[in-house]
Design a protein around this motif. Structure first.
Motif, mmCIF file in Angstrom:
data_model
loop_
_atom_site.group_PDB
_atom_site.id
_atom_site.type_symbol
_atom_site.label_atom_id
_atom_site.label_comp_id
_atom_site.label_asym_id
_atom_site.label_seq_id
_atom_site.Cartn_x
_atom_site.Cartn_y
_atom_site.Cartn_z
ATOM 1 N N VAL A 19 0.857 -1.180 0.000
ATOM 2 C CA VAL A 19 0.000 0.000 0.000
ATOM 3 C C VAL A 19 0.898 1.237 0.000
ATOM 4 O O VAL A 19 0.653 2.208 -0.701
ATOM 5 C CB VAL A 19 -0.933 -0.028 1.227
ATOM 6 C CG1 VAL A 19 -1.831 1.200 1.263
ATOM 7 C CG2 VAL A 19 -1.768 -1.295 1.222
ATOM 8 N N GLN A 20 1.976 1.162 0.771
ATOM 9 C CA GLN A 20 2.946 2.247 0.850
ATOM 10 C C GLN A 20 4.335 1.633 0.905
ATOM 11 O O GLN A 20 4.488 0.489 1.308
ATOM 12 C CB GLN A 20 2.737 3.046 2.141
ATOM 13 C CG GLN A 20 1.548 3.966 2.090
ATOM 14 C CD GLN A 20 1.483 4.859 3.317
ATOM 15 O OE1 GLN A 20 1.593 4.358 4.425
ATOM 16 N NE2 GLN A 20 1.306 6.137 3.122
ATOM 17 N N VAL A 21 5.320 2.421 0.522
ATOM 18 C CA VAL A 21 6.694 1.925 0.679
ATOM 19 C C VAL A 21 7.383 2.660 1.821
ATOM 20 O O VAL A 21 7.065 3.803 2.113
ATOM 21 C CB VAL A 21 7.532 2.030 -0.623
ATOM 22 C CG1 VAL A 21 7.003 1.079 -1.675
ATOM 23 C CG2 VAL A 21 7.592 3.454 -1.149
ATOM 24 N N GLU A 22 8.288 1.925 2.425
ATOM 25 C CA GLU A 22 9.022 2.425 3.582
ATOM 26 C C GLU A 22 10.148 3.334 3.099
ATOM 27 O O GLU A 22 10.856 2.980 2.167
ATOM 28 C CB GLU A 22 9.592 1.194 4.302
ATOM 29 C CG GLU A 22 10.395 1.445 5.514
ATOM 30 C CD GLU A 22 9.607 2.152 6.604
ATOM 31 O OE1 GLU A 22 8.632 1.588 7.104
ATOM 32 O OE2 GLU A 22 9.991 3.290 6.934
ATOM 33 N N SER A 23 10.311 4.469 3.738
ATOM 34 C CA SER A 23 11.385 5.368 3.308
ATOM 35 C C SER A 23 12.645 5.210 4.151
ATOM 36 O O SER A 23 13.723 5.603 3.732
ATOM 37 C CB SER A 23 10.908 6.816 3.329
ATOM 38 O OG SER A 23 10.353 7.121 4.587
ATOM 39 N N HIS A 45 3.173 -2.363 -10.929
ATOM 40 C CA HIS A 45 4.573 -2.057 -10.655
ATOM 41 C C HIS A 45 5.239 -3.175 -9.848
ATOM 42 O O HIS A 45 4.575 -3.932 -9.154
ATOM 43 C CB HIS A 45 4.726 -0.697 -9.964
ATOM 44 C CG HIS A 45 3.891 -0.552 -8.738
ATOM 45 N ND1 HIS A 45 2.692 0.120 -8.741
ATOM 46 C CD2 HIS A 45 4.062 -1.006 -7.480
ATOM 47 C CE1 HIS A 45 2.176 0.065 -7.522
ATOM 48 N NE2 HIS A 45 2.986 -0.605 -6.741
ATOM 49 N N ASN A 61 10.912 0.733 -1.927
ATOM 50 C CA ASN A 61 10.758 1.328 -3.257
ATOM 51 C C ASN A 61 11.827 0.765 -4.196
ATOM 52 O O ASN A 61 13.015 1.017 -3.999
ATOM 53 C CB ASN A 61 10.909 2.850 -3.126
ATOM 54 C CG ASN A 61 10.645 3.557 -4.433
ATOM 55 O OD1 ASN A 61 10.584 2.932 -5.493
ATOM 56 N ND2 ASN A 61 10.484 4.858 -4.365
ATOM 57 N N PRO A 62 11.415 -0.001 -5.219
ATOM 58 C CA PRO A 62 12.408 -0.613 -6.110
ATOM 59 C C PRO A 62 13.222 0.417 -6.876
ATOM 60 O O PRO A 62 14.268 0.086 -7.431
ATOM 61 C CB PRO A 62 11.568 -1.452 -7.079
ATOM 62 C CG PRO A 62 10.160 -1.271 -6.702
ATOM 63 C CD PRO A 62 10.043 -0.265 -5.607
ATOM 64 N N GLN A 63 12.737 1.648 -6.916
ATOM 65 C CA GLN A 63 13.471 2.691 -7.642
ATOM 66 C C GLN A 63 14.554 3.351 -6.790
ATOM 67 O O GLN A 63 15.407 4.058 -7.323
ATOM 68 C CB GLN A 63 12.490 3.755 -8.133
ATOM 69 C CG GLN A 63 11.562 3.195 -9.207
ATOM 70 C CD GLN A 63 10.562 4.215 -9.672
ATOM 71 O OE1 GLN A 63 9.930 4.879 -8.838
ATOM 72 N NE2 GLN A 63 10.404 4.359 -10.966
ATOM 73 N N PRO B 83 5.921 4.531 -6.391
ATOM 74 C CA PRO B 83 4.893 4.265 -5.376
ATOM 75 C C PRO B 83 4.898 5.357 -4.311
ATOM 76 O O PRO B 83 5.891 6.056 -4.147
ATOM 77 C CB PRO B 83 5.323 2.934 -4.778
ATOM 78 C CG PRO B 83 6.464 2.427 -5.576
ATOM 79 C CD PRO B 83 6.989 3.553 -6.394
ATOM 80 N N LYS B 84 3.789 5.473 -3.599
ATOM 81 C CA LYS B 84 3.702 6.467 -2.519
ATOM 82 C C LYS B 84 4.764 6.169 -1.461
ATOM 83 O O LYS B 84 5.001 5.019 -1.135
ATOM 84 C CB LYS B 84 2.328 6.385 -1.842
ATOM 85 C CG LYS B 84 1.207 7.000 -2.629
ATOM 86 C CD LYS B 84 -0.100 6.896 -1.866
ATOM 87 C CE LYS B 84 -0.634 5.471 -1.838
ATOM 88 N NZ LYS B 84 -1.894 5.338 -1.099
ATOM 89 N N THR B 85 5.375 7.196 -0.929
ATOM 90 C CA THR B 85 6.356 7.020 0.144
ATOM 91 C C THR B 85 5.677 7.293 1.469
ATOM 92 O O THR B 85 4.908 8.238 1.592
ATOM 93 C CB THR B 85 7.543 7.977 -0.067
ATOM 94 O OG1 THR B 85 8.128 7.680 -1.330
ATOM 95 C CG2 THR B 85 8.595 7.804 1.014
ATOM 96 N N GLN B 86 5.974 6.406 2.447
ATOM 97 C CA GLN B 86 5.361 6.552 3.767
ATOM 98 C C GLN B 86 5.837 7.849 4.422
ATOM 99 O O GLN B 86 7.019 8.156 4.386
ATOM 100 C CB GLN B 86 5.778 5.362 4.632
ATOM 101 C CG GLN B 86 4.872 5.136 5.807
ATOM 102 C CD GLN B 86 5.154 3.769 6.426
ATOM 103 O OE1 GLN B 86 6.283 3.294 6.425
ATOM 104 N NE2 GLN B 86 4.134 3.130 6.936
#
Lengths: 87, 87
Positions: A19-23, A45, A61-63, B83-86
């Motif tokens: 749902v969200q990616v960890e930063s 994605h 985030n794979p990017q 993707p959205k970042t947390q």
């Protein structure tokens, strides 16, 4: 919560799992696994899901360059004798 | 059989999961997931487990250049919006 539980199929869900990616950057010593799920009909994605030593699962985030470096680090760390190859 | 079933803990087994590694090249379109499990007290080498569209799970050799390329391909394929970042 950034990982959907109750997957219909553990190997190939019918929807995106993240749902969200960890930063936050994940330190390699707290990493137990990294799962890469390529994009497909279920999700537009690529998803990267890290399993941590705490038992937590977080989406990355794979990017992100650090995610690519983390994956490379895990693959390149393999300095042991090669595993047996299937005949 | 190259993947041990009945893990004690799905996220972090107490032993290596791969008994043998697959030498066949896996075509990217039959790939559903790639799981990287870094070496640790449970296992002296990194393990790479591919989930296939057939439902089969096969262990790959992390030292193979095609396995490294496959992982890179999956990560670099990410050309969609980020993707959205947390927060």
């Amino acid at each position: 919560m950034c990982y959907r539980d109750a997957p219909i199929n553990r190997e190939y869900n019918s929807h995106c799992r993240c749902v969200q990616v960890e930063s936050r950057i994940i330190p390699p010593d707290s990493l137990r696994s990294i799962k890469l799920v390529p994009e497909g009909p279920h999700c537009p994605h690529t998803e990267v899901i890290a399993g941590l030593s705490s038992g937590e699962r977080v989406c990355l985030n794979p990017q992100s360059s650090w995610v690519k470096k983390l994956v490379k680090f895990v693959l390149d760390k393999q300095m042991q004798r090669p595993p047996k190859t299937q005949a």
